[in-house]
Design a protein around this motif. Structure first.
Motif, PDB file in Angstrom:
ATOM      1  N   MET A 256       0.824  -1.204   0.000  1.00 46.18           N
ATOM      2  CA  MET A 256       0.000   0.000   0.000  1.00 46.18           C
ATOM      3  C   MET A 256       0.866   1.264   0.000  1.00 46.18           C
ATOM      4  SD  MET A 256      -2.593   1.564   2.760  1.00 46.18           S
ATOM      5  CE  MET A 256      -1.318   2.658   3.348  1.00 46.18           C
ATOM      6  N   CYS A 257       1.947   1.229   0.790  1.00 42.63           N
ATOM      7  CA  CYS A 257       2.843   2.400   0.810  1.00 42.63           C
ATOM      8  C   CYS A 257       3.484   2.594  -0.563  1.00 42.63           C
ATOM      9  CB  CYS A 257       3.946   2.222   1.857  1.00 42.63           C
ATOM     10  SG  CYS A 257       3.320   2.196   3.526  1.00 42.63           S
ATOM     11  N   ILE A 258       3.861   1.477  -1.200  1.00 40.93           N
ATOM     12  CA  ILE A 258       4.453   1.588  -2.540  1.00 40.93           C
ATOM     13  C   ILE A 258       3.417   2.155  -3.509  1.00 40.93           C
ATOM     14  CG2 ILE A 258       5.423   0.250  -4.468  1.00 40.93           C
ATOM     15  CD1 ILE A 258       6.630  -1.629  -2.358  1.00 40.93           C
ATOM     16  N   PHE A 259       2.190   1.707  -3.362  1.00 40.58           N
ATOM     17  CA  PHE A 259       1.108   2.222  -4.212  1.00 40.58           C
ATOM     18  C   PHE A 259       0.971   3.738  -4.042  1.00 40.58           C
ATOM     19  CE2 PHE A 259      -3.328   3.646  -4.171  1.00 40.58           C
ATOM     20  CZ  PHE A 259      -3.654   3.469  -5.511  1.00 40.58           C
ATOM     21  N   ILE A 260       0.978   4.184  -2.792  1.00 37.97           N
ATOM     22  CA  ILE A 260       0.799   5.629  -2.570  1.00 37.97           C
ATOM     23  C   ILE A 260       1.972   6.402  -3.143  1.00 37.97           C
ATOM     24  CG2 ILE A 260       0.620   7.474  -0.836  1.00 37.97           C
ATOM     25  CD1 ILE A 260      -0.918   5.616   0.929  1.00 37.97           C
ATOM     26  N   SER A 261       3.200   5.919  -2.883  1.00 35.03           N
ATOM     27  CA  SER A 261       4.320   6.765  -3.309  1.00 35.03           C
ATOM     28  C   SER A 261       4.608   6.653  -4.805  1.00 35.03           C
ATOM     29  CB  SER A 261       5.569   6.489  -2.477  1.00 35.03           C
ATOM     30  OG  SER A 261       5.749   5.132  -2.277  1.00 35.03           O
ATOM     31  N   ARG A 262       4.413   5.483  -5.402  1.00 34.19           N
ATOM     32  CA  ARG A 262       4.788   5.352  -6.825  1.00 34.19           C
ATOM     33  C   ARG A 262       3.628   5.550  -7.801  1.00 34.19           C
ATOM     34  NH1 ARG A 262       9.119   5.794  -4.897  1.00 34.19           N
ATOM     35  NH2 ARG A 262       9.941   4.236  -3.538  1.00 34.19           N
ATOM     36  N   THR A 263       2.437   5.143  -7.418  1.00 33.34           N
ATOM     37  CA  THR A 263       1.364   5.165  -8.416  1.00 33.34           C
ATOM     38  C   THR A 263       0.345   6.286  -8.184  1.00 33.34           C
ATOM     39  OG1 THR A 263       1.607   2.803  -8.654  1.00 33.34           O
ATOM     40  CG2 THR A 263      -0.404   3.765  -9.543  1.00 33.34           C
ATOM     41  N   TRP A 264      -0.248   6.269  -7.005  1.00 31.86           N
ATOM     42  CA  TRP A 264      -1.259   7.292  -6.735  1.00 31.86           C
ATOM     43  C   TRP A 264      -0.591   8.655  -6.563  1.00 31.86           C
ATOM     44  CZ3 TRP A 264      -4.087   8.449  -1.567  1.00 31.86           C
ATOM     45  CH2 TRP A 264      -5.183   9.272  -1.815  1.00 31.86           C
ATOM     46  N   LYS A 265       0.609   8.635  -6.020  1.00 36.28           N
ATOM     47  CA  LYS A 265       1.446   9.802  -5.721  1.00 36.28           C
ATOM     48  C   LYS A 265       1.060  10.439  -4.385  1.00 36.28           C
ATOM     49  CE  LYS A 265       3.672   9.560  -9.597  1.00 36.28           C
ATOM     50  NZ  LYS A 265       4.595   8.432  -9.599  1.00 36.28           N
ATOM     51  N   ILE A 266       2.121  10.722  -3.645  1.00 34.74           N
ATOM     52  CA  ILE A 266       1.946  11.233  -2.293  1.00 34.74           C
ATOM     53  C   ILE A 266       1.198  12.580  -2.286  1.00 34.74           C
ATOM     54  CG2 ILE A 266       4.167  12.438  -2.123  1.00 34.74           C
ATOM     55  CD1 ILE A 266       3.327  10.129   0.636  1.00 34.74           C
ATOM     56  N   GLU A 267       1.382  13.377  -3.373  1.00 37.38           N
ATOM     57  CA  GLU A 267       0.688  14.685  -3.419  1.00 37.38           C
ATOM     58  C   GLU A 267      -0.828  14.494  -3.405  1.00 37.38           C
ATOM     59  OE1 GLU A 267       3.172  13.988  -5.588  1.00 37.38           O
ATOM     60  OE2 GLU A 267       4.620  15.134  -4.369  1.00 37.38           O
ATOM     61  N   ASN A 268      -1.287  13.442  -4.067  1.00 44.72           N
ATOM     62  CA  ASN A 268      -2.737  13.213  -4.068  1.00 44.72           C
ATOM     63  C   ASN A 268      -3.241  12.836  -2.691  1.00 44.72           C
ATOM     64  OD1 ASN A 268      -3.457  13.760  -6.760  1.00 44.72           O
ATOM     65  ND2 ASN A 268      -2.418  11.868  -7.371  1.00 44.72           N
ATOM     66  N   MET A 269      -2.414  12.080  -1.965  1.00 49.39           N
ATOM     67  CA  MET A 269      -2.806  11.756  -0.601  1.00 49.39           C
ATOM     68  C   MET A 269      -2.873  13.045   0.227  1.00 49.39           C
ATOM     69  SD  MET A 269      -0.896   9.473   2.273  1.00 49.39           S
ATOM     70  CE  MET A 269      -0.049  10.827   3.098  1.00 49.39           C
ATOM     71  N   HIS A 270      -1.835  13.878   0.055  1.00 49.01           N
ATOM     72  CA  HIS A 270      -1.828  15.135   0.807  1.00 49.01           C
ATOM     73  C   HIS A 270      -3.049  15.982   0.475  1.00 49.01           C
ATOM     74  CE1 HIS A 270       1.941  14.237   2.530  1.00 49.01           C
ATOM     75  NE2 HIS A 270       2.692  14.506   1.487  1.00 49.01           N
TER      76      HIS A 270
END
Ligand code: PHE
Length: 475
Positions: free
Chosen positions: A411-425
């Motif tokens: 899940m962390c890899i998904f957030i940082s590589r695919t969804w992108k951390i900016e979108n989470m922010h």
């Protein structure tokens, strides 16, 4: 999407997510893991795991769910494409497997609640053999006594209770049930702690629990702490994606996650404060130095013995309340476990909610039967050759632990590589104006992009080695 249902507000969400987190993991597993890993040292590592790894993962998970507004599979697919949907399915499968064995243990607790409150369990001479016979004999319905002992029946009833609540939907079912059970749980827990602290020798239990002895530190302490923290916070399998998807857009994610983490950790901590004074009271009564506290039987063998030492009336009240507490905790978790696959079939497959709930409850119950009979009734499942002689229930429980930590890592890899951390922010800051300039934002970026995936990956591999071959045999 409008008919998916929503929590009525932040409190409803927090109670439900904290209800999911607080469960057998806190009251059954945490004290025995602490008992076998040196008490305070374990507590110390557990707390580090919660704040360093688990909190950021929790925020990420809730953000995914709320951004995508779908079930675990649908959320990953929507934000990352079909391939990532598989990670959602992996989580849903983990949820199904956890529920299959969890319901069996919850059934035992329910049986003990009935037996202590209304039966004559406390008159037993020896609680070890009693527990052995209880978990072994799953359907001796030949006599009333046998009927009252049938843990097949207890786990059916537990699954039915779970299904009734989940079938009523998010607000009327899940939220309403948690609003009653969570405060009840805290009240019972605090009541028993106050009582147990007044018992002779209670302080020696408190000392064991609170003063760390670092010479007790082992590799397994760290691994157990991490696995336990993940399991206890219901992370890594999409449970919080699912609950997060019912969260309204203006509710604050980072604060909610903090409250959920603190609520869960406080119940685990308080369970230790309840159990260790009781155990040391028993040592005093029996005039022995150490009552074995290690392993799953702690609450089913050692505690009933303590309740019976309290005498017939008090023992029944304290013991009955204790097992009611365990049942409440377990039920608020089983409903979240069932909701994860239910949400998938309702959101993605467009099935009717009530039918899905009952169909899944029946299927998952059947899946749990091998766990139930692995406690002695079927010898082949009691000692698995490929699993270092352990039983099927332990095997499934361990596999679930591994699925959670690997799921969290991916899940962390998904957030940082695919969804992108900016979108989470941006999902988080949509309800928190100060977030974009906060320290929290930097902390979450650093942990989700680097610390959590690396540590979770390494630790998952170590756990696999430990479980199948034994760390000491490999290193
Ligand atoms: N957190 C629950 C407990 O501590 C178990 C659980 C795990 C529930 C994963 C939901 C999802 O008992």
């Amino acid at each position: 999407m409008s008919n998916r249902g929503n929590f009525s507000g932040r409190i409803g969400f927090i109670l439900a997510a904290a209800g999911s987190a607080v469960g057998l993991g806190n009251i059954w597993r945490f004290p025995y893991l602490a008992g076998q890993n040196g008490g305070a040292v374990f507590l110390f590592f557990y707390l580090i795991c919660i704040f360093l790894l688990c909190y950021p993962v929790m925020v990420g998970e809730i953000a995914i769910g709320r951004a995508a507004n779908s079930d675990a599979y649908g959320s990953y697919k929507k934000l990352g494409g079909k391939g990532w949907g598989l990670l959602g399915l992996y989580g849903i499968l983990a949820g199904i497997l956890i529920l299959s064995f969890y319901n069996v243990v919850a059934g035992w607790a329910f049986g003990y609640f009935l037996q202590i409150s209304f039966g004559n369990l406390l008159h037993q001479q020896d609680f070890g053999p009693y527990f052995g016979a209880f978990v072994n004999d799953i359907f001796d319905l030949s006599s009333l006594q046998g009927f009252a002992n049938s843990n097949l029946l207890f786990s059916i009833l537990f699954m039915v209770a779970t299904a009734v609540i989940v079938s009523k939907g998010i607000q009327k079912g899940i939220e309403a049930a948690n609003k009653i059970m969570m405060p009840g749980l805290y009240l019972i827990l605090i009541g028993i702690i106050i009582y147990s602290l007044t018992l002779p020798n209670a302080m020696s239990g408190v000392k064991f629990y609170l003063i760390p002895d670092f010479s007790e530190l082992r590799w397994t302490t760290i691994l157990d702490g991490l696995k336990q923290a993940f399991f206890s916070l219901s992370l890594g399998m999409g449970c919080l994606i699912t609950y997060g998807s019912y969260l309204k857009k203006d509710d604050n994610i980072s604060k909610s996650a903090a409250i959920i983490s603190v609520a869960d950790t406080s119940v685990a901590f308080l369970s230790g404060m309840m159990v260790f004074p009781l155990v040391h009271f028993l040592q005093y009564k029996l005039q022995v130095d150490n009552v074995a506290t290690a392993g799953p039987p702690l609450i089913f063998i050692v505690l009933p013995q303590i309740f019976s030492e309290m005498g017939p009336v008090l023992g029944r009240i304290v013991g009955g309340s204790f097992f009611l507490l365990v049942c409440f905790a377990a039920l608020t978790s089983t409903i979240s476990l069932l909701e994860v696959p239910v949400a998938y079939f309702v959101d993605t497959m467009k099935y009717n909610r009530t039918r899905v709930v009952w169909g899944l409850a029946a299927g998952i119950f059947i899946l749990g039967i091998p766990c139930m009979v692995s406690q002695g009734m079927v010898p082949a499942l009691n000692q698995l050759d490929f699993y270092r002689g352990q039983d099927w229930l332990s095997f499934i429980a361990d596999m679930c632990d591994i699925m959670l930590t690997t799921g969290g890592c991916l899940m962390c890899i998904f957030i940082s590589r695919t969804w992108k951390i900016e979108n989470m922010h941006s999902e988080i800051s949509s309800s928190e104006p100060n977030y974009s300039t906060s320290f929290l934002k930097k902390y979450l970026t650093f942990t989700i992009m680097w610390v959590a995936p690396v540590l979770l990956g390494v630790l998952s591999i170590l756990v696999i080695i430990e479980k199948f071959w034994g760390l000491e045999n490999v290193f």
